[in-house]
Design a protein around this motif. Structure first.
Motif, mmCIF file in Angstrom:
data_model
loop_
_atom_site.group_PDB
_atom_site.id
_atom_site.type_symbol
_atom_site.label_atom_id
_atom_site.label_comp_id
_atom_site.label_asym_id
_atom_site.label_seq_id
_atom_site.Cartn_x
_atom_site.Cartn_y
_atom_site.Cartn_z
ATOM 1 N N LYS A 1 0.819 -1.205 0.000
ATOM 2 C CA LYS A 1 0.000 0.000 0.000
ATOM 3 C C LYS A 1 0.859 1.263 0.000
ATOM 4 N N SER A 2 0.332 2.309 -0.594
ATOM 5 C CA SER A 2 1.029 3.592 -0.622
ATOM 6 C C SER A 2 0.942 4.265 0.747
ATOM 7 N N ASP A 3 1.799 5.265 0.974
ATOM 8 C CA ASP A 3 1.763 6.010 2.230
ATOM 9 C C ASP A 3 0.388 6.658 2.422
#
Length: 295
Positions: free
Chosen positions: A54-56
Protein backbone atom coordinates in the motif's frame (compact mmCIF):
# COMPACT_ATOMS: atom_id res chain seq x y z
CA UNK A 1 -5.38 1.33 42.42
CA UNK A 2 -8.21 3.77 41.73
CA UNK A 3 -10.56 4.07 38.78
CA UNK A 4 -10.15 6.80 36.19
CA UNK A 5 -12.02 10.02 37.22
CA UNK A 6 -14.03 9.89 33.96
CA UNK A 7 -15.14 6.30 34.58
CA UNK A 8 -18.59 7.19 36.04
CA UNK A 9 -19.38 9.41 33.03
CA UNK A 10 -18.21 6.76 30.58
CA UNK A 11 -20.28 4.07 32.30
CA UNK A 12 -23.48 6.15 32.26
CA UNK A 13 -22.84 7.08 28.61
CA UNK A 14 -23.63 3.49 27.70
CA UNK A 15 -27.34 4.35 27.84
CA UNK A 16 -27.00 6.77 24.93
CA UNK A 17 -28.22 5.52 21.54
CA UNK A 18 -25.61 3.41 19.76
CA UNK A 19 -25.25 5.86 16.88
CA UNK A 20 -24.46 8.64 19.40
CA UNK A 21 -21.82 6.48 21.03
CA UNK A 22 -20.20 5.79 17.69
CA UNK A 23 -20.24 9.47 16.74
CA UNK A 24 -18.62 10.41 20.03
CA UNK A 25 -16.09 7.62 19.52
CA UNK A 26 -15.24 8.84 16.02
CA UNK A 27 -14.73 12.36 17.37
CA UNK A 28 -12.41 11.03 20.07
CA UNK A 29 -10.56 9.10 17.38
CA UNK A 30 -10.13 12.22 15.25
CA UNK A 31 -8.69 14.03 18.25
CA UNK A 32 -6.36 11.10 18.94
CA UNK A 33 -5.11 11.16 15.35
CA UNK A 34 -3.73 14.67 15.84
CA UNK A 35 -1.88 13.83 19.05
CA UNK A 36 1.47 11.99 19.18
CA UNK A 37 0.78 8.76 21.10
CA UNK A 38 1.96 5.16 21.36
CA UNK A 39 -1.23 3.62 19.96
CA UNK A 40 -1.04 5.76 16.84
CA UNK A 41 2.61 4.87 16.29
CA UNK A 42 1.99 1.14 16.88
CA UNK A 43 -0.85 1.28 14.37
CA UNK A 44 1.43 2.86 11.79
CA UNK A 45 4.16 0.26 12.37
CA UNK A 46 1.70 -2.65 12.08
CA UNK A 47 0.05 -1.35 8.93
CA UNK A 48 3.42 -0.74 7.28
CA UNK A 49 4.52 -4.30 8.12
CA UNK A 50 1.26 -5.99 7.10
CA UNK A 51 0.48 -4.01 3.95
CA UNK A 52 3.85 -3.25 2.31
CA UNK A 53 2.10 -3.01 -1.06
CA UNK A 54 0.00 0.00 0.00
CA UNK A 55 1.03 3.59 -0.62
CA UNK A 56 1.76 6.01 2.23
CA UNK A 57 -1.53 7.75 1.44
CA UNK A 58 -3.54 4.54 1.64
CA UNK A 59 -1.80 3.53 4.86
CA UNK A 60 -2.53 6.92 6.38
CA UNK A 61 -6.20 6.67 5.48
CA UNK A 62 -6.46 3.16 6.92
CA UNK A 63 -4.68 4.32 10.08
CA UNK A 64 -7.17 7.15 10.54
CA UNK A 65 -10.20 4.91 9.95
CA UNK A 66 -8.78 2.36 12.38
CA UNK A 67 -8.26 4.94 15.13
CA UNK A 68 -11.79 6.30 14.67
CA UNK A 69 -13.10 2.74 14.96
CA UNK A 70 -10.99 2.32 18.10
CA UNK A 71 -12.86 5.29 19.56
CA UNK A 72 -16.16 3.66 18.63
CA UNK A 73 -15.05 0.46 20.38
CA UNK A 74 -14.22 2.40 23.55
CA UNK A 75 -17.60 4.14 23.68
CA UNK A 76 -19.78 1.17 22.76
CA UNK A 77 -18.11 -0.97 25.42
CA UNK A 78 -19.97 1.01 28.07
CA UNK A 79 -23.24 -0.14 26.50
CA UNK A 80 -22.09 -3.76 26.01
CA UNK A 81 -20.88 -4.13 29.58
CA UNK A 82 -23.25 -2.06 31.67
CA UNK A 83 -26.70 -1.79 30.08
CA UNK A 84 -29.36 -4.53 30.31
CA UNK A 85 -28.46 -7.74 28.49
CA UNK A 86 -31.73 -7.68 26.55
CA UNK A 87 -30.84 -4.27 25.12
CA UNK A 88 -27.36 -5.44 24.12
CA UNK A 89 -28.63 -8.60 22.43
CA UNK A 90 -31.14 -6.46 20.56
CA UNK A 91 -28.21 -4.71 18.89
CA UNK A 92 -27.43 -7.91 16.98
CA UNK A 93 -29.20 -7.41 13.65
CA UNK A 94 -27.93 -10.38 11.67
CA UNK A 95 -26.13 -13.68 12.21
CA UNK A 96 -24.40 -15.46 9.33
CA UNK A 97 -22.99 -18.99 9.45
CA UNK A 98 -24.82 -20.12 12.58
CA UNK A 99 -24.70 -23.65 11.17
CA UNK A 100 -21.01 -23.61 12.14
CA UNK A 101 -22.10 -23.94 15.78
CA UNK A 102 -23.55 -27.39 15.05
CA UNK A 103 -21.28 -30.31 15.87
CA UNK A 104 -21.45 -33.99 16.72
CA UNK A 105 -23.23 -34.98 19.92
CA UNK A 106 -20.94 -34.44 22.90
CA UNK A 107 -18.31 -32.63 20.85
CA UNK A 108 -16.86 -29.44 22.26
CA UNK A 109 -16.45 -26.20 20.33
CA UNK A 110 -13.60 -23.68 20.27
CA UNK A 111 -14.65 -20.24 19.02
CA UNK A 112 -11.73 -18.08 17.93
CA UNK A 113 -12.46 -14.36 18.34
CA UNK A 114 -9.88 -12.00 16.80
CA UNK A 115 -9.85 -8.41 18.05
CA UNK A 116 -12.05 -7.16 15.24
CA UNK A 117 -15.36 -5.28 15.42
CA UNK A 118 -16.92 -5.91 18.83
CA UNK A 119 -15.76 -9.30 20.09
CA UNK A 120 -17.35 -8.70 23.50
CA UNK A 121 -20.93 -8.95 22.20
CA UNK A 122 -20.30 -12.51 20.98
CA UNK A 123 -19.12 -13.39 24.48
CA UNK A 124 -22.51 -12.24 25.77
CA UNK A 125 -24.65 -13.84 23.06
CA UNK A 126 -23.15 -17.35 23.00
CA UNK A 127 -23.80 -18.17 26.70
CA UNK A 128 -27.53 -17.61 26.16
CA UNK A 129 -27.66 -20.94 24.30
CA UNK A 130 -24.33 -22.68 24.98
CA UNK A 131 -22.28 -23.77 28.01
CA UNK A 132 -19.35 -21.36 27.76
CA UNK A 133 -16.17 -21.39 29.86
CA UNK A 134 -13.32 -19.11 28.83
CA UNK A 135 -9.95 -17.99 30.11
CA UNK A 136 -9.77 -14.57 31.68
CA UNK A 137 -6.75 -12.34 32.14
CA UNK A 138 -7.48 -9.50 34.63
CA UNK A 139 -6.98 -5.92 33.39
CA UNK A 140 -3.75 -4.18 34.30
CA UNK A 141 -5.65 -1.83 36.60
CA UNK A 142 -6.97 -4.25 39.24
CA UNK A 143 -9.62 -1.70 40.27
CA UNK A 144 -11.60 -2.84 37.22
CA UNK A 145 -11.16 -6.60 37.71
CA UNK A 146 -14.49 -7.33 39.42
CA UNK A 147 -16.36 -4.93 37.12
CA UNK A 148 -15.08 -6.53 33.91
CA UNK A 149 -15.53 -10.09 35.16
CA UNK A 150 -19.12 -9.49 36.24
CA UNK A 151 -19.91 -7.74 32.94
CA UNK A 152 -18.62 -10.69 30.92
CA UNK A 153 -20.31 -13.36 33.04
CA UNK A 154 -23.75 -11.76 33.30
CA UNK A 155 -25.35 -13.76 30.47
CA UNK A 156 -24.13 -17.12 31.79
CA UNK A 157 -20.48 -17.46 30.78
CA UNK A 158 -17.93 -18.76 33.27
CA UNK A 159 -14.50 -17.12 33.33
CA UNK A 160 -11.51 -19.01 34.69
CA UNK A 161 -7.96 -17.78 35.38
CA UNK A 162 -5.17 -18.04 32.80
CA UNK A 163 -3.25 -20.63 34.81
CA UNK A 164 -3.05 -24.42 35.05
CA UNK A 165 -6.33 -24.71 36.96
CA UNK A 166 -8.12 -22.57 34.37
CA UNK A 167 -6.80 -24.59 31.44
CA UNK A 168 -7.94 -27.82 33.16
CA UNK A 169 -11.45 -26.38 33.42
CA UNK A 170 -11.36 -25.51 29.71
CA UNK A 171 -10.41 -29.10 28.90
CA UNK A 172 -13.29 -30.38 31.01
CA UNK A 173 -15.77 -28.02 29.36
CA UNK A 174 -14.76 -29.23 25.89
CA UNK A 175 -14.89 -32.88 26.93
CA UNK A 176 -18.45 -32.27 28.16
CA UNK A 177 -19.48 -30.79 24.81
CA UNK A 178 -19.28 -27.17 25.93
CA UNK A 179 -17.78 -24.07 24.33
CA UNK A 180 -14.72 -21.97 24.97
CA UNK A 181 -13.88 -18.62 23.37
CA UNK A 182 -10.24 -17.78 22.68
CA UNK A 183 -8.68 -14.49 21.56
CA UNK A 184 -6.13 -16.02 19.15
CA UNK A 185 -4.22 -12.90 18.09
CA UNK A 186 -2.62 -12.07 21.42
CA UNK A 187 1.14 -12.37 21.72
CA UNK A 188 2.14 -14.93 24.41
CA UNK A 189 4.29 -13.57 27.20
CA UNK A 190 7.07 -16.03 26.35
CA UNK A 191 7.92 -18.66 23.75
CA UNK A 192 6.86 -21.45 26.13
CA UNK A 193 3.89 -23.15 24.47
CA UNK A 194 4.27 -20.96 21.39
CA UNK A 195 6.07 -20.82 18.06
CA UNK A 196 6.84 -18.19 15.47
CA UNK A 197 4.53 -18.35 12.47
CA UNK A 198 3.81 -15.88 9.65
CA UNK A 199 1.07 -13.30 10.18
CA UNK A 200 0.70 -11.09 7.10
CA UNK A 201 4.10 -12.51 6.16
CA UNK A 202 5.75 -11.25 9.36
CA UNK A 203 7.02 -13.66 12.06
CA UNK A 204 4.64 -13.52 15.01
CA UNK A 205 4.94 -15.45 18.27
CA UNK A 206 1.75 -17.53 18.22
CA UNK A 207 0.09 -19.50 20.99
CA UNK A 208 -0.38 -23.27 20.64
CA UNK A 209 -3.25 -23.49 23.13
CA UNK A 210 -5.90 -24.02 20.46
CA UNK A 211 -3.88 -26.79 18.81
CA UNK A 212 -3.32 -28.57 22.12
CA UNK A 213 -6.95 -28.28 23.15
CA UNK A 214 -8.30 -29.64 19.88
CA UNK A 215 -5.82 -32.51 19.72
CA UNK A 216 -6.64 -33.63 23.26
CA UNK A 217 -10.42 -33.16 23.17
CA UNK A 218 -11.42 -33.55 19.52
CA UNK A 219 -13.27 -30.23 19.68
CA UNK A 220 -14.51 -28.44 16.58
CA UNK A 221 -12.83 -25.10 15.80
CA UNK A 222 -14.47 -22.07 14.16
CA UNK A 223 -13.84 -18.34 13.82
CA UNK A 224 -16.28 -15.57 14.75
CA UNK A 225 -16.43 -11.80 14.62
CA UNK A 226 -19.07 -9.12 15.14
CA UNK A 227 -19.00 -6.52 12.37
CA UNK A 228 -19.89 -3.00 13.48
CA UNK A 229 -22.58 -1.73 11.11
CA UNK A 230 -22.52 1.86 9.91
CA UNK A 231 -24.62 4.68 11.40
CA UNK A 232 -24.97 2.85 14.72
CA UNK A 233 -27.26 0.24 13.15
CA UNK A 234 -25.93 -2.57 15.37
CA UNK A 235 -23.84 -5.65 14.69
CA UNK A 236 -23.63 -8.50 12.21
CA UNK A 237 -22.16 -11.67 13.73
CA UNK A 238 -20.22 -13.92 11.36
CA UNK A 239 -19.35 -17.57 12.12
CA UNK A 240 -16.76 -19.10 9.79
CA UNK A 241 -15.08 -22.51 9.47
CA UNK A 242 -11.45 -22.86 10.53
CA UNK A 243 -8.70 -24.51 8.53
CA UNK A 244 -8.40 -28.17 9.54
CA UNK A 245 -4.60 -27.78 9.61
CA UNK A 246 -5.05 -26.10 13.01
CA UNK A 247 -5.20 -29.73 14.23
CA UNK A 248 -1.82 -30.71 12.74
CA UNK A 249 0.84 -32.30 14.95
CA UNK A 250 3.46 -29.95 13.49
CA UNK A 251 3.17 -26.83 15.68
CA UNK A 252 4.39 -24.43 12.97
CA UNK A 253 1.87 -25.76 10.46
CA UNK A 254 -0.91 -25.45 13.04
CA UNK A 255 0.10 -21.94 14.10
CA UNK A 256 0.44 -20.83 10.47
CA UNK A 257 -3.08 -22.09 9.72
CA UNK A 258 -4.39 -20.22 12.75
CA UNK A 259 -2.75 -16.95 11.70
CA UNK A 260 -3.86 -17.34 8.10
CA UNK A 261 -7.46 -17.68 9.29
CA UNK A 262 -7.17 -14.50 11.36
CA UNK A 263 -5.54 -12.67 8.45
CA UNK A 264 -8.34 -13.69 6.07
CA UNK A 265 -10.94 -12.23 8.42
CA UNK A 266 -9.01 -8.99 8.90
CA UNK A 267 -8.74 -8.48 5.15
CA UNK A 268 -12.54 -8.49 4.99
CA UNK A 269 -12.79 -5.61 7.46
CA UNK A 270 -9.34 -4.06 8.01
CA UNK A 271 -10.49 -0.75 9.51
CA UNK A 272 -12.22 -2.51 12.42
CA UNK A 273 -9.17 -4.47 13.55
CA UNK A 274 -7.23 -3.46 16.67
CA UNK A 275 -4.05 -2.39 14.87
CA UNK A 276 -2.73 -0.55 17.93
CA UNK A 277 -1.77 -3.87 19.60
CA UNK A 278 1.96 -4.67 19.48
CA UNK A 279 1.54 -8.07 17.84
CA UNK A 280 5.18 -8.30 16.71
CA UNK A 281 6.85 -7.08 19.91
CA UNK A 282 8.85 -10.31 20.37
CA UNK A 283 10.90 -11.26 17.33
CA UNK A 284 12.86 -14.47 16.58
CA UNK A 285 16.60 -14.75 17.17
CA UNK A 286 16.61 -11.71 19.44
CA UNK A 287 15.88 -9.28 16.63
CA UNK A 288 14.91 -5.76 17.65
CA UNK A 289 11.23 -5.00 18.16
CA UNK A 290 9.79 -3.02 15.23
CA UNK A 291 8.09 -0.71 17.75
CA UNK A 292 11.38 0.42 19.23
CA UNK A 293 12.29 3.89 18.08
CA UNK A 294 15.61 4.08 16.28
CA UNK A 295 18.00 6.68 17.62
Amino acid sequence: MSKHPLYPIWRVSGYLPLNWLHRIGHLLGRFYIWLPNREKRSTEVNLRLCFPEKSDRDLGQLRDRSIRQMGATLMEMAAIWFTPTERVLGMIKQVSGSEQLVREEGQGLIVLLPHLGNWEIIGLELPTHEQVTSLYRPPRNRAYETIVKQARERSGAKLVPTDTSGVKQIYQTLLEGGVTCILPDQQPRSDKGAVFAPFFGVPALTMLLTNRLVRKTGAKVIFAYAERLSAGAGYHIHYLPADERIREADPVVAASALNHGIESIIRELPSQYQWSYKRFQIQPDGKQSPYRKSR
